[in-house]
Enzyme design. Sequence first.
Site, PDB file in Angstrom:
ATOM      1  N   ARG A 106       0.836  -1.200   0.000  1.00  0.00           N
ATOM      2  CA  ARG A 106       0.000   0.000   0.000  1.00  0.00           C
ATOM      3  C   ARG A 106       0.873   1.253   0.000  1.00  0.00           C
ATOM      4  NH1 ARG A 106      -4.898  -0.444   4.157  1.00  0.00           N
ATOM      5  NH2 ARG A 106      -5.592   1.296   2.855  1.00  0.00           N
ATOM      6  N   SER A 153      -4.154   8.842  -1.762  1.00  0.00           N
ATOM      7  CA  SER A 153      -4.774   8.686  -0.447  1.00  0.00           C
ATOM      8  C   SER A 153      -4.827  10.019   0.276  1.00  0.00           C
ATOM      9  CB  SER A 153      -4.009   7.678   0.416  1.00  0.00           C
ATOM     10  OG  SER A 153      -4.572   7.606   1.713  1.00  0.00           O
ATOM     11  N   GLU A 157     -15.059   4.543   0.082  1.00  0.00           N
ATOM     12  CA  GLU A 157     -15.149   3.375   0.957  1.00  0.00           C
ATOM     13  C   GLU A 157     -16.554   2.760   0.968  1.00  0.00           C
ATOM     14  OE1 GLU A 157     -15.808   5.254   5.371  1.00  0.00           O
ATOM     15  OE2 GLU A 157     -13.890   5.634   4.375  1.00  0.00           O
TER      16      GLU A 157
END
Length: 457
Positions: free
Chosen positions: A143, A189, A337
């Site tokens: 990630r 992100s 999400e």
Amino acid sequence: MTGIETSPGDHTALWPAPTADGAVDATVTVPGSKSVTNRGLILAALAAEPGWLRRPLRSRDTVLMADALRAMGVGIEETVSDGAFGAGGSGGGEAWRVIPAGLHGPATIDVGNAGTVMRFLPPVASLSDGPVRFDGDPRSHERPLHGVIDALRSLGARIDDDGRGALPMTVHGGGALDGGPVRIDASSSSQFVSALLLSAPRFNQGVEVRHVGSALPSLPHIRMTVDMLRAAGARVDTPEAGGEPGVWRVAPSALLGRDLVVEPDLSNAAPFLAAALVTGGRVTIPDWPEHTTQPGDALRQIFTDMGGSCELTDAGLTFTGTGRITGIDADLHEVGELTPVIAAVAALADSESVLRGIAHLRLHETDRLAALTKEINELGGDVAETEDGLRINPRPLHGGIFHTYEDHRLATAAAVLGLTVEGVQIENVATTAKTLPDFPGLWTGMLDAAPSAARGA
């Protein structure tokens, strides 16, 4: 802390997803917000005085955060309140008292596969006196973390990552960090921005974070960070408050020890609200806030657009399905999400759905776009990846194994499908403990509350 399993669960176990015999009709108490709990823990740990978190979420991600802060010297004590905070909370009247202390190493931190832990804590570790090593699950090594690593280095931190821009790594804390201006690309992100902002009041010069990439995903989470910083006494300038676009400034200051009541996790409410939509039933989520920065609040509009209706009262949010599910064309860039459960509902709709603005989901707990496409299609669906999302054409579905890839939101999406598709077996449903403890119990409890019992529970 005790009482919670911190491993991802049994990768091979299969859980028969219960099928609803009729319309659900239930009240579901959703535990506290992971995003609020983990931000609250960090702000309390960096404060100048002790503070409280009431109704905290106790899950794998939050236990990992608390254990990591403890490893650096922060005191976190568990207590049980007198019940005033019990309704809607995790663990009844549970509260955590956070006692700040001088941060120190050496320490070793297990981040699991928690983005908030792996990204929010390196700036905290840069303030420690000594080395802090970070490692985690195999997926955590894949990630993106380069935004935080590069930014901290430019602000004066020393980090050993063997040039990977990812875990494992060691932050060599020097007891303080200069801070100042920094340019980052946070397009993969929004947590890169939040990570720097949360610790910035303790930097000698504060911080000026300038985003230089393409559009930021999940902006509500940055707004949550800013609101919580301000509530703790920090001075924050933001683009929304008339500041420069793409720039956030936090001044150096002492943080207040707060008495924080954690809201229910609205994103974790998604599968339960979806249950009302796909069965034509009704589900109430107590303590739904009237005003919130949580991305999950968008479910009210999204699921209404897909055929339901909702009412927000003092008792909470009640969502009612009509028995019909309509496809949508939606940009989910700020609320990515929520995509897995929305995709599951869309696969059961009566018309095509296009979910856009979510290319960044390829870098989450798993490649969520590829996983949703593969798993829904293996049940007979017709899902295609686009450059930045999914195109979903509803088809009759059949049973089969739904793989979760150690991703909690894949597991809850599969449970939604199982409500109307017999024979869905969810691999490793225990991975839901990452953010939603005892999801199977909450799910079957919701179905047991309906007039007609569920099969397969």
